[in-house]
Design an enzyme around this catalytic site. Structure first.
Site, PDB file in Angstrom:
ATOM      1  N   ARG A 172      33.015  35.111  29.387  1.00  0.00           N
ATOM      2  CA  ARG A 172      31.897  34.696  29.999  1.00  0.00           C
ATOM      3  C   ARG A 172      30.706  34.934  29.590  1.00  0.00           C
ATOM      4  NH1 ARG A 172      30.937  36.628  34.314  1.00  0.00           N
ATOM      5  NH2 ARG A 172      32.610  37.673  34.700  1.00  0.00           N
ATOM      6  N   LYS A 199      34.481  30.075  38.513  1.00  0.00           N
ATOM      7  CA  LYS A 199      33.319  30.816  39.052  1.00  0.00           C
ATOM      8  C   LYS A 199      32.202  29.666  39.245  1.00  0.00           C
ATOM      9  CE  LYS A 199      35.610  34.308  37.507  1.00  0.00           C
ATOM     10  NZ  LYS A 199      36.251  35.278  38.948  1.00  0.00           N
ATOM     11  N   GLU A 250      51.163  52.448  43.371  1.00  0.00           N
ATOM     12  CA  GLU A 250      50.825  53.287  44.179  1.00  0.00           C
ATOM     13  C   GLU A 250      49.877  53.151  45.052  1.00  0.00           C
ATOM     14  OE1 GLU A 250      53.275  55.503  44.380  1.00  0.00           O
ATOM     15  OE2 GLU A 250      54.234  55.840  42.643  1.00  0.00           O
ATOM     16  N   ASN A 251      49.072  52.090  44.834  1.00  0.00           N
ATOM     17  CA  ASN A 251      47.976  51.719  45.661  1.00  0.00           C
ATOM     18  C   ASN A 251      48.329  51.386  47.344  1.00  0.00           C
ATOM     19  OD1 ASN A 251      46.024  52.340  43.646  1.00  0.00           O
ATOM     20  ND2 ASN A 251      46.036  50.169  43.078  1.00  0.00           N
ATOM     21  N   ARG A 261      43.942  36.015  28.108  1.00  0.00           N
ATOM     22  CA  ARG A 261      44.382  35.372  29.521  1.00  0.00           C
ATOM     23  C   ARG A 261      45.747  34.805  29.400  1.00  0.00           C
ATOM     24  NH1 ARG A 261      40.661  36.655  33.930  1.00  0.00           N
ATOM     25  NH2 ARG A 261      38.884  37.842  32.737  1.00  0.00           N
ATOM     26  N   SER A 272      35.287  41.231  37.800  1.00  0.00           N
ATOM     27  CA  SER A 272      36.172  40.737  36.906  1.00  0.00           C
ATOM     28  C   SER A 272      37.010  41.972  35.864  1.00  0.00           C
ATOM     29  CB  SER A 272      35.428  39.805  35.763  1.00  0.00           C
ATOM     30  OG  SER A 272      34.879  38.945  36.595  1.00  0.00           O
ATOM     31  N   ARG A 296      35.029  49.740  39.303  1.00  0.00           N
ATOM     32  CA  ARG A 296      35.473  50.800  38.364  1.00  0.00           C
ATOM     33  C   ARG A 296      34.578  51.934  38.275  1.00  0.00           C
ATOM     34  NH1 ARG A 296      39.150  50.027  33.672  1.00  0.00           N
ATOM     35  NH2 ARG A 296      39.775  47.740  34.442  1.00  0.00           N
ATOM     36  N   ASN A 315      39.951  40.611  26.566  1.00  0.00           N
ATOM     37  CA  ASN A 315      39.895  39.305  27.638  1.00  0.00           C
ATOM     38  C   ASN A 315      40.760  38.324  27.462  1.00  0.00           C
ATOM     39  OD1 ASN A 315      38.553  38.369  29.929  1.00  0.00           O
ATOM     40  ND2 ASN A 315      37.330  37.102  28.951  1.00  0.00           N
ATOM     41  N   CYS A 339      39.195  44.287  36.760  1.00  0.00           N
ATOM     42  CA  CYS A 339      39.294  45.471  37.433  1.00  0.00           C
ATOM     43  C   CYS A 339      40.638  45.643  38.283  1.00  0.00           C
ATOM     44  CB  CYS A 339      38.257  45.928  38.343  1.00  0.00           C
ATOM     45  SG  CYS A 339      36.506  46.193  37.592  1.00  0.00           S
ATOM     46  N   GLY A 340      41.551  44.498  37.989  1.00  0.00           N
ATOM     47  CA  GLY A 340      43.081  44.873  38.765  1.00  0.00           C
ATOM     48  C   GLY A 340      43.079  43.943  39.767  1.00  0.00           C
ATOM     49  N   LYS A 341      42.399  42.778  40.020  1.00  0.00           N
ATOM     50  CA  LYS A 341      42.548  42.213  41.157  1.00  0.00           C
ATOM     51  C   LYS A 341      43.953  41.438  41.217  1.00  0.00           C
ATOM     52  CE  LYS A 341      38.842  39.150  41.529  1.00  0.00           C
ATOM     53  NZ  LYS A 341      38.139  39.896  40.440  1.00  0.00           N
ATOM     54  N   TYR A 391      35.727  28.327  26.736  1.00  0.00           N
ATOM     55  CA  TYR A 391      36.570  29.716  27.251  1.00  0.00           C
ATOM     56  C   TYR A 391      36.465  29.831  28.997  1.00  0.00           C
ATOM     57  CZ  TYR A 391      39.537  33.517  26.724  1.00  0.00           C
ATOM     58  OH  TYR A 391      40.445  34.596  26.843  1.00  0.00           O
ATOM     59  N   GLY A 392      37.368  30.025  29.302  1.00  0.00           N
ATOM     60  CA  GLY A 392      37.395  30.498  30.893  1.00  0.00           C
ATOM     61  C   GLY A 392      36.325  29.972  31.713  1.00  0.00           C
ATOM     62  N   ASP A 406      41.704  35.751  42.954  1.00  0.00           N
ATOM     63  CA  ASP A 406      40.332  35.878  42.624  1.00  0.00           C
ATOM     64  C   ASP A 406      39.350  35.470  43.406  1.00  0.00           C
ATOM     65  OD1 ASP A 406      38.574  36.466  40.388  1.00  0.00           O
ATOM     66  OD2 ASP A 406      38.717  34.329  39.890  1.00  0.00           O
ATOM     67  N   PHE A 446      48.009  50.918  40.507  1.00  0.00           N
ATOM     68  CA  PHE A 446      49.148  50.088  40.625  1.00  0.00           C
ATOM     69  C   PHE A 446      49.895  50.065  41.894  1.00  0.00           C
ATOM     70  CE2 PHE A 446      48.313  50.877  36.048  1.00  0.00           C
ATOM     71  CZ  PHE A 446      47.617  49.533  35.617  1.00  0.00           C
ATOM     72  N   HIS A 476      34.241  36.479  45.771  1.00  0.00           N
ATOM     73  CA  HIS A 476      35.201  36.825  44.411  1.00  0.00           C
ATOM     74  C   HIS A 476      36.079  37.977  44.949  1.00  0.00           C
ATOM     75  CE1 HIS A 476      35.122  38.714  40.096  1.00  0.00           C
ATOM     76  NE2 HIS A 476      35.842  37.759  40.356  1.00  0.00           N
TER      77      HIS A 476
END
Ligand code: SAT
Ligand code: MN
Length: 580
Positions: free
Chosen positions: A64, A208, A493-494, A367, A250, A398, A365, A252-254, A199-200, A275, A491, A228
């Site tokens: 983006r 978005k 463990e969350n 995908r 974006s 993060r 990035n 960050c592991g969603k 792209y994306g 997302d 991961f 989001h």
């Protein structure tokens, strides 16, 4: 109405032909064949990954581009200090010039699509016009599109999305025009015009551009929330199930969180979306969420059978990969997918690559695109027209320092403050300086279609009598120790943190009050071996860090001037006083 508009756009863009997309399987095969013929798609080895394709973008069209993303409303104040504003008339003038004849020699696809479950009162329809068959192939996996959406359009108003890669007659695998990028949003007329990128989020306007930027302005007018956020269901060992929504910037592991494999016995996570969440107040006072999307557009690097088993299962077939590496046996690879890299591959740039190359085989990035229905832990009610009741909402960026592993807001206002105060180290999802800390309120900085100060006020206005407000939390999986090592394994463990939040929602008292919120008295760490002192560090209130945080926040908030709600000023003062 649709016809008239299509004719009007066709007259402007002058394509060779117009293709109204139906969404049928034959059509999908035809578009794939066309993409293979133009070398945009490389078919993967059907024995390794049936019906799947690899696309490589142009090297400068990989993420983006926020500084070319515009909010075009009549008053600059309505876009606010965090958006790029352009006068709508002026922008239309520029766009008219760029779009004139931009589809010469190409096919113009007309893609009707519905965001949200078909037939849900909470869903909204749109139509995207595009000259990119790659975009059509992706939208087929990510949205409910074609005939099923067309039926819903009828005479209803729909959001108008116009996209061109901006390269007439170009015979290249990845046409684009990155010198002339315009990702422009017109919230007042509910239009999106995007030029130059394939792209994306720049090109898949469903995501978005519509589901966040335009939808957030609709949501403000109509009293709901377009966010989001991922949506997940958590079931405890007694079989009680609760839904949570969670907001992270974006990359960050969603996706990993939404598909989490629990390491705690008896606890289970199911995925509704990874997302975007649209949330409404139901008559019974609950907040109900739908996932407007129907597929995932997930970050590939770091995804493995160890870190995200369910994502790996989801992409075993019928998937599109963009900017990952191609292995010698016709499969895909990216950094972190396997412990041992392949001895040789073709990189995302189309070049020979070996582990000795010293470069990345896949773009950071890169995908995967895949339909939600391929996720093994997709929630059985993910498509429910009435949405799912949300018990808790959590936010997280993060952050290598200061921000603790988890805390619970002291009140709704305090929760809104915590979310507004979010900042996060930048990732490769957007063009910019990776790792640089920036404010990203509600993880909506690049996605809020109006003045962020008004957005804060909108969130505060959700607190009304008769409503069962979800509990608000704030997490940080990314805190590091003095030597730069992550303190928390993350991961699967969350789930330990999710368990604490789940029980907090149920009113189980296991918390201490601190100046920055309630923190766990204890976390379930059974079977987990943390370094000595790590938990204390993860849950410490770092006074010096918070002092800096608070003063920096006050100056950040100052840019909103009179748009900054009094309540947020008060919350900032409260925290400042409490940590001093
Ligand atoms: O390219 S997208 O905007 O869809 C991905 C992201 O930034 O989350
Ligand atoms: Mn996102």
């Amino acid at each position: 109405m649709l016809n008239e508009w299509v004719q009007q756009i066709a007259a402007l863009c002058q394509p060779d032909s117009i293709h109204l997309v139906t969404g049928s399987d034959e059509e999908a095969r035809m578009i794939e064949q066309e993409l293979v013929a133009s070398k945009t798609f490389i078919p993967l080895n059907p024995e390794k990954r049936p019906n799947s394709f690899l696309a490589r973008s142009a090297p400068d069209d990989v993420a983006r581009v926020e500084d070319r993303t515009f909010i075009c409303c009549s008053k600059q104040e309505d876009a606010g200090p965090t958006n790029n504003w352009k006068d709508p008339v002026e922008m239309k003038g520029i766009l008219n010039g760029l779009f004139t004849g931009c589809m010469k020699g190409r096919t113009m696809y007309v893609v009707p699509f519905c965001m949200g479950p078909l037939g849900s009162p909470y869903s909204h329809c749109a139509v995207q016009i595009t000259d990119s068959p790659y975009v059509v192939a992706n939208m087929r996996l990510m949205t409910r599109m074609g005939d099923q959406a067309l039926k819903l359009l009828n005479e209803k108003a729909f959001v108008k999305c116009i996209h061109s890669v901006g390269m007439p007659e170009a015979n290249v695998p990845w046409p684009c025009n990155t010198k002339n990028l315009y990702i422009s949003h017109f919230p007042e007329s509910e239009e999106i015009w995007s030029f130059g990128s394939g792209y994306g989020g720049n090109a898949l306007l469903n995501k978005k551009s519509f589901a966040l930027r335009i939808a957030s302005t609709k949501a403000r007018r109509e009293g709901w929330l377009a966010e989001h956020m991922l949506i997940l269901g958590i079931t405890n060992p007694e079989g009680v199930k609760r839904y949570f929504a969670a907001s992270f910037p974006s990359a960050c592991g969603k996706t990993n969180l939404a598909m989490l494999t629990s390491t705690l016995k008896g606890w289970k996570v199911e995925c509704v979306g990874d997302d975007i969440a649209w949330m409404y107040w139901a008559d019974d006072g609950t907040l109900r969420a739908i996932n407007p999307e129907a597929g995932f557009f997930g970050v590939a690097p770091g995804t493995s059978y160890d870190t995200n088993y369910n994502a790996m299962k989801s992409v075993e077939k019928n998937a599109i990969f963009t900017n990952v590496a191609l292995t010698d046996d016709g499969d895909v690879w990216w950094e972190g997918m396997t412990k041992t890299p392949p001895e040789h591959a073709i990189s995302w740039l189309g070049e020979d690559w070996t582990p000795a190359s010293g470069t990345k085989a896949a773009h950071p990035n890169s995908r995967f695109t895949v339909s939600s229905t391929q996720c093994p832990i997709l929630d059985p009610a993910w498509d429910a027209p009435s949405g799912l009741p949300i018990s808790g909402i959590f936010f997280g960026g993060r952050r290598s320092s200061t921000i603790p592993l988890v805390r619970q807001a002291l009140s709704w206002k305090h929760g809104v403050f915590m979310a507004a105060a979010m900042s996060s180290e930048m990732t490769a999802a957007a063009k910019g300086e990776v790792g640089k800390l920036r404010h990203d309120p509600f993880a909506m900085l690049p996605f809020c279609g109006y003045n962020m100060g008004d957005y804060f006020a909108h969130w505060l206005s959700m607190e009304q009598s008769g409503r069962k407000l979800p509990e608000i939390f704030y997490v940080n999986w990314f805190r590091k120790d003095a030597s730069g090592k992550f303190l928390w394994p993350g991961f699967g463990e969350n789930i330990r943190v999710l368990k604490w939040m789940f029980e907090a929602v149920e009113g189980k008292v296991n918390r201490v009050k601190t100046p920055i919120g309630y923190m766990p008295e204890a976390l379930d760490l059974e079977g987990l071996h943390l370094a000595p002192g790590a938990l204390e560090e993860l849950l410490a209130v770092d006074k010096e860090g918070w002092k800096k945080e608070a003063s920096d926040l006050a100056s950040y908030f100052a840019q909103f001037g009179s748009k900054l709600p009094e309540d947020l000023k008060k919350e900032t003062d409260n925290v400042t006083r409490a940590v001093l």
